[in-house]
Write a protein that holds these residues in place. Structure first.
Motif, PDB file in Angstrom:
ATOM      1  N   ARG A  24       3.168   6.213   7.871  1.00 26.81           N
ATOM      2  CA  ARG A  24       4.179   5.305   7.450  1.00 26.81           C
ATOM      3  C   ARG A  24       3.934   3.872   7.142  1.00 26.81           C
ATOM      4  O   ARG A  24       4.880   3.011   7.360  1.00 26.81           O
ATOM      5  N   GLU A  25       2.705   3.719   7.182  1.00 28.50           N
ATOM      6  CA  GLU A  25       2.423   1.844   7.087  1.00 28.50           C
ATOM      7  C   GLU A  25       1.375   1.872   5.976  1.00 28.50           C
ATOM      8  O   GLU A  25       0.810   0.634   5.786  1.00 28.50           O
ATOM      9  N   GLY A  26       1.263   2.708   5.037  1.00 27.73           N
ATOM     10  CA  GLY A  26       0.577   2.511   3.668  1.00 27.73           C
ATOM     11  C   GLY A  26      -0.982   2.479   3.896  1.00 27.73           C
ATOM     12  O   GLY A  26      -1.628   1.769   3.228  1.00 27.73           O
ATOM     13  N   THR A  27      -1.383   3.031   5.196  1.00 30.83           N
ATOM     14  CA  THR A  27      -2.747   3.077   5.341  1.00 30.83           C
ATOM     15  C   THR A  27      -3.505   4.195   5.343  1.00 30.83           C
ATOM     16  O   THR A  27      -4.647   4.208   4.775  1.00 30.83           O
ATOM     17  N   CYS A  28      -3.124   5.234   5.425  1.00 28.57           N
ATOM     18  CA  CYS A  28      -3.833   6.547   5.587  1.00 28.57           C
ATOM     19  C   CYS A  28      -3.828   7.533   3.974  1.00 28.57           C
ATOM     20  O   CYS A  28      -4.746   8.230   3.947  1.00 28.57           O
TER      21      CYS A  28
ATOM     22  N   HIS B 239       8.359   0.210  -6.684  1.00 29.80           N
ATOM     23  CA  HIS B 239       7.522  -0.783  -6.152  1.00 29.80           C
ATOM     24  C   HIS B 239       6.854  -0.346  -4.726  1.00 29.80           C
ATOM     25  O   HIS B 239       7.631   0.259  -3.910  1.00 29.80           O
ATOM     26  N   LEU B 240       5.705  -0.644  -4.642  1.00 31.99           N
ATOM     27  CA  LEU B 240       5.331  -0.339  -3.271  1.00 31.99           C
ATOM     28  C   LEU B 240       5.137  -1.583  -2.270  1.00 31.99           C
ATOM     29  O   LEU B 240       4.717  -2.567  -2.414  1.00 31.99           O
ATOM     30  N   ARG B 241       6.087  -1.323  -1.226  1.00 35.76           N
ATOM     31  CA  ARG B 241       5.984  -2.294  -0.082  1.00 35.76           C
ATOM     32  C   ARG B 241       4.703  -2.872   0.319  1.00 35.76           C
ATOM     33  O   ARG B 241       4.321  -3.987   0.545  1.00 35.76           O
ATOM     34  N   GLU B 242       3.852  -1.943   0.666  1.00 31.50           N
ATOM     35  CA  GLU B 242       2.449  -2.396   1.344  1.00 31.50           C
ATOM     36  C   GLU B 242       1.652  -1.106   0.566  1.00 31.50           C
ATOM     37  O   GLU B 242       2.154   0.025   0.280  1.00 31.50           O
ATOM     38  N   ASN B 243       0.394  -1.354   0.441  1.00 29.63           N
ATOM     39  CA  ASN B 243      -0.487  -0.534   0.056  1.00 29.63           C
ATOM     40  C   ASN B 243      -1.771  -1.225   0.607  1.00 29.63           C
ATOM     41  O   ASN B 243      -2.557  -1.925   0.137  1.00 29.63           O
ATOM     42  N   HIS B 244      -2.628  -0.314   1.645  1.00 33.21           N
ATOM     43  CA  HIS B 244      -3.941  -0.667   2.076  1.00 33.21           C
ATOM     44  C   HIS B 244      -4.666   0.433   1.865  1.00 33.21           C
ATOM     45  O   HIS B 244      -5.854   0.456   2.427  1.00 33.21           O
TER      46      HIS B 244
ATOM     47  N   SER C  41       7.296   3.464  -1.252  1.00 32.58           N
ATOM     48  CA  SER C  41       7.730   3.392  -2.519  1.00 32.58           C
ATOM     49  C   SER C  41       9.058   3.263  -2.726  1.00 32.58           C
ATOM     50  O   SER C  41      10.003   3.877  -2.089  1.00 32.58           O
ATOM     51  N   GLU C  42       9.636   2.238  -3.399  1.00 33.39           N
ATOM     52  CA  GLU C  42      11.193   2.096  -3.729  1.00 33.39           C
ATOM     53  C   GLU C  42      11.254   2.265  -5.244  1.00 33.39           C
ATOM     54  O   GLU C  42      10.535   1.563  -6.037  1.00 33.39           O
ATOM     55  N   PRO C  43      12.379   2.751  -5.664  1.00 31.81           N
ATOM     56  CA  PRO C  43      12.491   3.055  -7.111  1.00 31.81           C
ATOM     57  C   PRO C  43      12.816   1.747  -7.872  1.00 31.81           C
ATOM     58  O   PRO C  43      13.555   0.795  -7.506  1.00 31.81           O
TER      59      PRO C  43
END
Ligand SMILES: Cc1cc2nc3c(=O)[nH]c(=O)nc-3n(C[C@H](O)[C@H](O)[C@H](O)COP(=O)(O)OP(=O)(O)OC[C@H]3O[C@@H](n4cnc5c(N)ncnc54)[C@H](O)[C@@H]3O)c2cc1C
Ligand code: FES
Length: 346
Positions: free
Chosen positions: A294-298, A311-316, A333-335
């Protein structure tokens, strides 16, 4: 905001195999949960809760075994200098050690097993590559090139098995090694020569981020189709993935979009507030959406956006090629359009 509990299982270490001075393989079996709780696809990972004096750490470890084989699910962990969980595992895991785990997850899983494969790994990145390789050799017929980079000969994990497989499958498998001790750090120019596989191959890359960037550039320069290059990024999670997932109350004042979401062969139509991430909306509806960190990492929550904008809040974890293919992260993801069309097909 309420919360939904995670399915957590326990696995016991059956055997510890010292692969190199710095890497161990742990064969595991489930001690709790349904019999299919450890069913996985080649390239997927487990998420373990690793004991540590400072408190438990959540870490992902790819399965190196092949799911179709008789081998128990196996992870292979390489000691990271100064790393907490990897050191703990390398120094303390013994037969009988119990870990909490989440179900296997991840999208680094080949979809087309008929294409020629170029499997490129560096260091511990060989782990998911080994699972894909073992599966391809046992159950498919495609030609495969494995290119494996390491610091020196002593660091090469699975050296004997790779050698045996290359001899046994001479007609379809080539294994080539890069040793920094002999050839220096691989550069984009030297990678172009080393990775001269057929450009119609599907490439799977796993290793440190700079190595993967150079490799990807070298492959594209060699004529590879960027949309057939897939990469798995290894990083440490910073949150406790075992905690319950927050689920928002329905009916806030934010503007909403409408999305169709294909998940587990069913299509759902959802109302999606613009300030809420997709994963939370799906969980609030009681849908069984995949996720881990849930943190955009895995990458465990990846889906394909077929229509619309988010829109991606975070993307690692996703690179520009993943994004160009339409891959997005449900947990981030937010629409950003009125209507969207989404499929969980990764
Ligand atoms: C999908 C996925 C699959 C993976 N599969 C594998 C696998 O098959 N095999 C494998 O070996 N690994 C794998 N990993 C990586 C693994 O999850 C861990 O990231 C790795 O073992 C390092 O964790 P650690 O706790 O030992 O290191 P950490 O404690 O997280 O430290 C990592 C680095 O940061 C430094 N560091 C730590 N704390 C600090 C601090 N406070 N300040 C500054 N620097 C710090 C450390 O010195 C070290 O260099 C995978 C990761 C992902 C996301
Ligand atoms: S759950 Fe890990 S990236 Fe979304």
């Amino acid at each position: 905001m309420s919360a939904t509990a995670r399915h957590t299982y326990q696995v016991e270490v059956r055997e510890v195999v010292q692969e190199t001075t710095d890497a161990v393989s742990l064969t595991l079996h489930a001690v709790t949960g349904p019999t299919d709780s450890l069913d996985y696809r080649p390239g997927q990972f487990l998420t373990l809760r690793v004991p540590h004096p400072d408190g438990p750490l959540t870490r992902c470890y790819s399965l190196s075994s092949a799911p179709d084989s008789t081998a128990c699910p196996t992870i292979t962990v390489k000691r990271v200098h100064g790393g907490r969980a990897s050191q703990w595992i390398c120094d303390n895991a013994v037969p009988g050690t119990i870990f909490d785990t989440l179900a296997p997850a991840g999208t680094f899983v080949p979809q087309d097993w008929s294409a020629p494969f170029l499997l490129v790994a560096a260091g511990s990145g060989i782990t998911p590559i080994m699972s894909i390789l073992r599966t391809a050799l046992a159950a498919h017929e495609n030609p495969i090139t494995v290119a494996y980079a390491n610091r020196d000969a002593e660091s090469v994990i699975f050296t004997r098995e790779l050698d045996l497989l290359a001899r046994h499958h001479r007609d379809r498998l080539t294994v080539t090694h890069w040793l920094e001790s002999e050839s220096g750090r691989p550069t984009e120019a030297t990678l172009r020569t080393w990775l001269a596989a057929a450009p119609n191959s599907h490439a799977y890359l796993c290793g440190p981020a700079p190595f993967m960037t150079s490799t990807r550039n070298a492959l594209v320069a060699n004529g590879f189709d960027a949309s057939h290059i897939y990469a798995e990024v290894f990083t440490s999670l910073t949150t406790d993935a075992f905690g319950p997932a927050p689920v928002p109350e329905v009916g806030g004042s934010a503007a909403t979009s409408t999305a169709t979401v294909e998940l587990d062969d069913e299509v759902h139509t959802i109302t999606w507030p613009e300030d809420t991430v997709l994963l939370e909306v799906l969980l609030a509806q009681g849908l069984n959406a995949p996720y881990v960190c849930r943190e955009g990492t895995c990458g465990g929550c990846a889906y394909t956006l077929r229509r619309g904008e988010v829109h991606l809040r975070e993307n690692h974890t996703l690179d520009q090629h993943d994004l160009a293919r339409g891959t997005r992260l449900a947990c981030q993801s937010e629409p950003r359009s009125d209507t969207l069309d989404i499929v969980f097909d990764q």
